[in-house]
Motif scaffolding. Structure first.
Motif, PDB file in Angstrom:
ATOM      1  N   PHE A  15       0.934  -1.477   0.426  1.00  0.00           N
ATOM      2  CA  PHE A  15       0.255   0.239   0.042  1.00  0.00           C
ATOM      3  C   PHE A  15       1.300   1.217   0.601  1.00  0.00           C
ATOM      4  O   PHE A  15       2.188   0.962   0.442  1.00  0.00           O
ATOM      5  CB  PHE A  15      -1.020   0.282   1.342  1.00  0.00           C
ATOM      6  CG  PHE A  15      -0.671   0.024   2.409  1.00  0.00           C
ATOM      7  CD1 PHE A  15      -0.154   0.641   3.268  1.00  0.00           C
ATOM      8  CD2 PHE A  15      -0.082  -1.488   3.080  1.00  0.00           C
ATOM      9  CE1 PHE A  15       1.419   0.567   4.139  1.00  0.00           C
ATOM     10  CE2 PHE A  15       0.383  -2.074   4.563  1.00  0.00           C
ATOM     11  CZ  PHE A  15       0.939  -0.840   4.991  1.00  0.00           C
ATOM     12  N   LYS A  16       0.204   1.967  -0.660  1.00  0.00           N
ATOM     13  CA  LYS A  16       1.252   2.970  -0.789  1.00  0.00           C
ATOM     14  C   LYS A  16       0.579   4.375   1.390  1.00  0.00           C
ATOM     15  O   LYS A  16       1.972   4.967   1.452  1.00  0.00           O
ATOM     16  CB  LYS A  16       0.232   4.109  -1.733  1.00  0.00           C
ATOM     17  CG  LYS A  16       0.916   3.580  -3.395  1.00  0.00           C
ATOM     18  CD  LYS A  16       0.072   4.141  -3.726  1.00  0.00           C
ATOM     19  CE  LYS A  16      -0.089   3.352  -4.784  1.00  0.00           C
ATOM     20  NZ  LYS A  16      -0.982   4.122  -6.749  1.00  0.00           N
ATOM     21  N   ASN A  17      -0.183   4.495   1.339  1.00  0.00           N
ATOM     22  CA  ASN A  17      -0.569   5.415   3.174  1.00  0.00           C
ATOM     23  C   ASN A  17      -1.120   4.200   3.939  1.00  0.00           C
ATOM     24  O   ASN A  17      -2.240   3.984   3.722  1.00  0.00           O
ATOM     25  CB  ASN A  17      -1.668   6.384   2.384  1.00  0.00           C
ATOM     26  CG  ASN A  17      -2.057   7.287   3.426  1.00  0.00           C
ATOM     27  OD1 ASN A  17      -2.022   6.911   4.758  1.00  0.00           O
ATOM     28  ND2 ASN A  17      -2.208   8.380   2.518  1.00  0.00           N
ATOM     29  N   ARG A  18       0.314   4.329   5.045  1.00  0.00           N
ATOM     30  CA  ARG A  18      -0.607   3.626   5.425  1.00  0.00           C
ATOM     31  C   ARG A  18      -1.752   3.445   6.789  1.00  0.00           C
ATOM     32  O   ARG A  18      -2.677   2.424   6.840  1.00  0.00           O
ATOM     33  CB  ARG A  18       0.615   3.239   6.648  1.00  0.00           C
ATOM     34  CG  ARG A  18       0.372   1.768   8.101  1.00  0.00           C
ATOM     35  CD  ARG A  18       1.805   1.947   8.506  1.00  0.00           C
ATOM     36  NE  ARG A  18       2.017   0.180   9.621  1.00  0.00           N
ATOM     37  CZ  ARG A  18       1.053   0.438  10.611  1.00  0.00           C
ATOM     38  NH1 ARG A  18       0.389   1.403  11.132  1.00  0.00           N
ATOM     39  NH2 ARG A  18       1.141  -1.001  10.982  1.00  0.00           N
ATOM     40  N   GLU A  19      -2.285   5.343   6.926  1.00  0.00           N
ATOM     41  CA  GLU A  19      -3.044   5.453   7.789  1.00  0.00           C
ATOM     42  C   GLU A  19      -4.205   4.970   6.952  1.00  0.00           C
ATOM     43  O   GLU A  19      -5.257   4.574   7.507  1.00  0.00           O
ATOM     44  CB  GLU A  19      -2.805   7.032   7.575  1.00  0.00           C
ATOM     45  CG  GLU A  19      -1.317   7.494   8.516  1.00  0.00           C
ATOM     46  CD  GLU A  19      -1.507   6.130  10.148  1.00  0.00           C
ATOM     47  OE1 GLU A  19      -2.545   5.452  10.398  1.00  0.00           O
ATOM     48  OE2 GLU A  19      -0.031   5.657  10.122  1.00  0.00           O
ATOM     49  N   ALA A  20      -4.138   4.785   5.369  1.00  0.00           N
ATOM     50  CA  ALA A  20      -5.406   5.665   4.700  1.00  0.00           C
ATOM     51  C   ALA A  20      -5.614   3.529   4.586  1.00  0.00           C
ATOM     52  O   ALA A  20      -6.900   3.314   4.849  1.00  0.00           O
ATOM     53  CB  ALA A  20      -5.729   5.518   3.574  1.00  0.00           C
ATOM     54  N   PHE A  21      -4.463   2.675   4.923  1.00  0.00           N
ATOM     55  CA  PHE A  21      -5.186   1.717   4.323  1.00  0.00           C
ATOM     56  C   PHE A  21      -5.622   0.738   5.390  1.00  0.00           C
ATOM     57  O   PHE A  21      -6.447   0.527   5.295  1.00  0.00           O
ATOM     58  CB  PHE A  21      -3.565   0.667   4.215  1.00  0.00           C
ATOM     59  CG  PHE A  21      -4.237  -0.839   4.250  1.00  0.00           C
ATOM     60  CD1 PHE A  21      -4.550  -1.979   2.555  1.00  0.00           C
ATOM     61  CD2 PHE A  21      -3.307  -2.005   5.576  1.00  0.00           C
ATOM     62  CE1 PHE A  21      -4.002  -3.227   2.402  1.00  0.00           C
ATOM     63  CE2 PHE A  21      -3.662  -2.565   5.253  1.00  0.00           C
ATOM     64  CZ  PHE A  21      -3.801  -3.971   4.512  1.00  0.00           C
ATOM     65  N   LEU A  22      -5.441   1.261   6.571  1.00  0.00           N
ATOM     66  CA  LEU A  22      -5.721   0.834   7.947  1.00  0.00           C
ATOM     67  C   LEU A  22      -6.920   1.348   8.835  1.00  0.00           C
ATOM     68  O   LEU A  22      -7.970   0.696   8.823  1.00  0.00           O
ATOM     69  CB  LEU A  22      -4.966   1.002   9.199  1.00  0.00           C
ATOM     70  CG  LEU A  22      -3.083   0.443   9.658  1.00  0.00           C
ATOM     71  CD1 LEU A  22      -2.198   1.905  10.870  1.00  0.00           C
ATOM     72  CD2 LEU A  22      -3.957  -0.864   9.780  1.00  0.00           C
ATOM     73  N   ALA A  23      -7.643   2.793   8.030  1.00  0.00           N
ATOM     74  CA  ALA A  23      -8.616   2.954   7.967  1.00  0.00           C
ATOM     75  C   ALA A  23      -9.805   1.827   6.820  1.00  0.00           C
ATOM     76  O   ALA A  23     -11.001   1.666   7.031  1.00  0.00           O
ATOM     77  CB  ALA A  23      -9.127   4.507   7.388  1.00  0.00           C
ATOM     78  N   GLY A  24      -9.543   1.943   6.016  1.00  0.00           N
ATOM     79  CA  GLY A  24      -9.896   0.918   4.470  1.00  0.00           C
ATOM     80  C   GLY A  24     -10.245  -0.497   5.262  1.00  0.00           C
ATOM     81  O   GLY A  24     -10.881  -1.170   5.498  1.00  0.00           O
ATOM     82  N   LEU A  25      -8.823  -1.033   6.229  1.00  0.00           N
ATOM     83  CA  LEU A  25      -8.888  -2.733   6.254  1.00  0.00           C
ATOM     84  C   LEU A  25      -9.797  -2.486   7.664  1.00  0.00           C
ATOM     85  O   LEU A  25     -10.750  -3.475   8.155  1.00  0.00           O
ATOM     86  CB  LEU A  25      -7.638  -3.029   7.116  1.00  0.00           C
ATOM     87  CG  LEU A  25      -7.446  -4.050   7.624  1.00  0.00           C
ATOM     88  CD1 LEU A  25      -8.023  -5.352   6.652  1.00  0.00           C
ATOM     89  CD2 LEU A  25      -6.081  -4.848   7.969  1.00  0.00           C
ATOM     90  N   LYS A  26     -10.183  -1.588   8.726  1.00  0.00           N
ATOM     91  CA  LYS A  26     -10.896  -1.438  10.060  1.00  0.00           C
ATOM     92  C   LYS A  26     -12.335  -1.455   9.128  1.00  0.00           C
ATOM     93  O   LYS A  26     -13.125  -2.410   9.872  1.00  0.00           O
ATOM     94  CB  LYS A  26     -10.898  -0.124  11.063  1.00  0.00           C
ATOM     95  CG  LYS A  26      -9.902  -0.220  11.430  1.00  0.00           C
ATOM     96  CD  LYS A  26      -9.282   0.678  12.472  1.00  0.00           C
ATOM     97  CE  LYS A  26      -8.284   0.414  12.725  1.00  0.00           C
ATOM     98  NZ  LYS A  26      -7.191   1.133  14.135  1.00  0.00           N
ATOM     99  N   VAL A  27     -13.105  -0.802   8.418  1.00  0.00           N
ATOM    100  CA  VAL A  27     -14.536  -1.033   7.891  1.00  0.00           C
ATOM    101  C   VAL A  27     -14.288  -1.985   6.999  1.00  0.00           C
ATOM    102  O   VAL A  27     -15.854  -2.251   7.575  1.00  0.00           O
ATOM    103  CB  VAL A  27     -13.660   0.101   6.561  1.00  0.00           C
ATOM    104  CG1 VAL A  27     -15.362  -0.078   5.764  1.00  0.00           C
ATOM    105  CG2 VAL A  27     -14.058   1.933   6.801  1.00  0.00           C
TER     106      VAL A  27
END
Length: 93
Positions: free
Chosen positions: A10-22
């Motif tokens: 992934f390019k953006n860890r924070e965005a990835f984590l937010a998407g994964l949580k969803v």
């Protein structure tokens, strides 16, 4: 018991984590209703109905290992295809 693994970047860890949580919460509200979800700094563990999925999230890459119980009436290839469809969307983050 069936098993499969996946990995990606992934390019953006924070965005990835937010998407994964969803995505994981959506599973907990749907087919894995009542499953437990444990978050730590790097890994997340989703467990319920005899299934367990361990996610490891690094600085720019992720991996997961899934264990599926033998009594699930859905063929494993269908579960893997659905997983790839749902979680594949996170690769663009």
């Amino acid at each position: 018991m069936g098993k499969f693994t996946r990995e990606g970047t992934f390019k953006n860890r924070e965005a990835f984590l937010a998407g994964l949580k969803v995505k994981l919460e959506k599973l907990r509200d749907g087919v894995l209703r009542g499953a437990t979800l444990e978050w730590k700094d790097g890994p997340a563990v989703l467990e319920g109905l005899g299934a367990k999925v361990d996610f490891t999230i690094g600085a720019s890459a992720w991996s997961c290992a899934a264990d599926l119980p033998p009594f699930i009436p859905i063929p494993q290839r269908m579960i893997e295809a659905k997983f790839d469809q749902e979680f594949g969307e996170l690769k663009d983050l």
